[in-house]
Design a protein around this motif. Sequence first.
Motif, short mmCIF file in Angstrom:
data_model
loop_
_atom_site.label_atom_id
_atom_site.label_comp_id
_atom_site.label_asym_id
_atom_site.label_seq_id
_atom_site.Cartn_x
_atom_site.Cartn_y
_atom_site.Cartn_z
N GLY A 72 0.80 -1.21 0.00
CA GLY A 72 0.00 0.00 0.00
C GLY A 72 0.84 1.26 0.00
O GLY A 72 2.07 1.23 -0.02
N LEU A 73 0.14 2.39 0.03
CA LEU A 73 0.80 3.69 0.09
C LEU A 73 1.34 3.95 1.48
O LEU A 73 0.69 3.61 2.47
CB LEU A 73 -0.20 4.79 -0.29
N ILE A 74 2.51 4.54 1.55
CA ILE A 74 3.11 4.89 2.84
C ILE A 74 3.60 6.33 2.75
O ILE A 74 4.73 6.60 2.37
CB ILE A 74 4.27 3.94 3.21
N TYR A 75 2.70 7.27 3.05
CA TYR A 75 3.04 8.68 3.02
C TYR A 75 3.38 9.17 4.42
O TYR A 75 2.83 8.67 5.41
CB TYR A 75 1.86 9.52 2.51
N GLY A 76 4.25 10.15 4.50
CA GLY A 76 4.60 10.64 5.82
C GLY A 76 5.25 12.01 5.80
O GLY A 76 5.62 12.54 4.74
N TYR A 77 5.35 12.60 6.98
CA TYR A 77 6.03 13.87 7.20
C TYR A 77 7.33 13.60 7.95
O TYR A 77 7.33 12.93 9.00
CB TYR A 77 5.14 14.83 7.99
N CYS A 120 7.06 10.69 10.64
CA CYS A 120 5.70 10.28 11.02
C CYS A 120 4.96 9.81 9.79
O CYS A 120 4.71 10.60 8.87
CB CYS A 120 4.97 11.45 11.68
N TRP A 121 4.61 8.53 9.75
CA TRP A 121 4.04 7.98 8.53
C TRP A 121 2.73 7.25 8.78
O TRP A 121 2.48 6.73 9.85
CB TRP A 121 5.05 7.10 7.80
N ALA A 122 1.90 7.27 7.76
CA ALA A 122 0.55 6.72 7.85
C ALA A 122 0.57 5.20 7.81
O ALA A 122 1.38 4.59 7.10
CB ALA A 122 -0.31 7.26 6.71
N ALA A 123 -0.36 4.59 8.55
CA ALA A 123 -0.40 3.13 8.66
C ALA A 123 -1.10 2.45 7.49
O ALA A 123 -0.88 1.26 7.25
CB ALA A 123 -1.08 2.73 9.97
N MET A 175 -5.22 6.31 4.91
CA MET A 175 -4.66 7.35 5.76
C MET A 175 -3.58 8.14 5.01
O MET A 175 -3.46 9.36 5.17
CB MET A 175 -4.09 6.75 7.04
N SER A 176 -2.82 7.46 4.16
CA SER A 176 -1.81 8.15 3.35
C SER A 176 -2.46 9.19 2.45
O SER A 176 -1.98 10.33 2.33
CB SER A 176 -1.03 7.14 2.51
N ASP A 203 6.70 13.17 2.23
CA ASP A 203 7.34 12.14 1.41
C ASP A 203 6.33 11.04 1.10
O ASP A 203 5.72 10.47 2.01
CB ASP A 203 8.53 11.57 2.18
N THR A 204 6.14 10.75 -0.19
CA THR A 204 5.24 9.66 -0.58
C THR A 204 5.94 8.32 -0.62
O THR A 204 5.28 7.29 -0.74
CB THR A 204 4.61 9.94 -1.95
#
Length: 199
Positions: free
Chosen positions: A2-7, A122-125, A129-130, A158-159
């Motif tokens: 899946g997508l893993i986007y974060g700050y 900090c990244w989305a689960a 959420m991403s 960051d994607t």
Amino acid sequence: MGLIYGYDIYLHPRNVAGALARLADLAPPDRVVKPLEITLPGGDRIVLPFTSHFESEPVDCSAGGTLELDTSLMFDADDSLREYARTIGPEPGADGRLQIGYIYATIRFDSLLHPGYTSVECWAATSRMSRLFARSTSIRKVFTDLTADSGGVCCLFDTGDGAPQQVCWLNGEPTSEVVPGRRFPDLQALVATWPHSGQ
């Protein structure tokens, strides 16, 4: 996958305890978890309302390395967050904020971009959420405010898929640059604008 986007937030090592305390301030006030005690490089200790690898045993990071946290954070509801809540839940609280989690936080005491700086990633689960991370102005504001309040030098969205990274905060100012882009052809050019020493 899946997508893993974060700050990703980059800050001086001396500011890590303050950044973690501000992150703890974003935790839901009614979340009941056993307090997690962290020993930071240099010996300072901090207690957080999170878990590490879903456990609450004390974590010793006095020698540096990496700290993994499992967090749930509160955000002011915007249109993207309200739409997310309608399909996923939970409903906004009386204060208009929404609880989002799990958000995983990886703290690298010697960041991958510059060993003189620490990163708080900090990244989305989940993929959903991403996508929320990408759309929500409230979520972006929380992470850029966290960067500013912690004395951070840079905040990147960051994607994780090779797409250009978005620079949200740089050296005390909000910005909307991308890497690679005209101003920053690569991450090394971005890092070159940071103060020379993270110490």
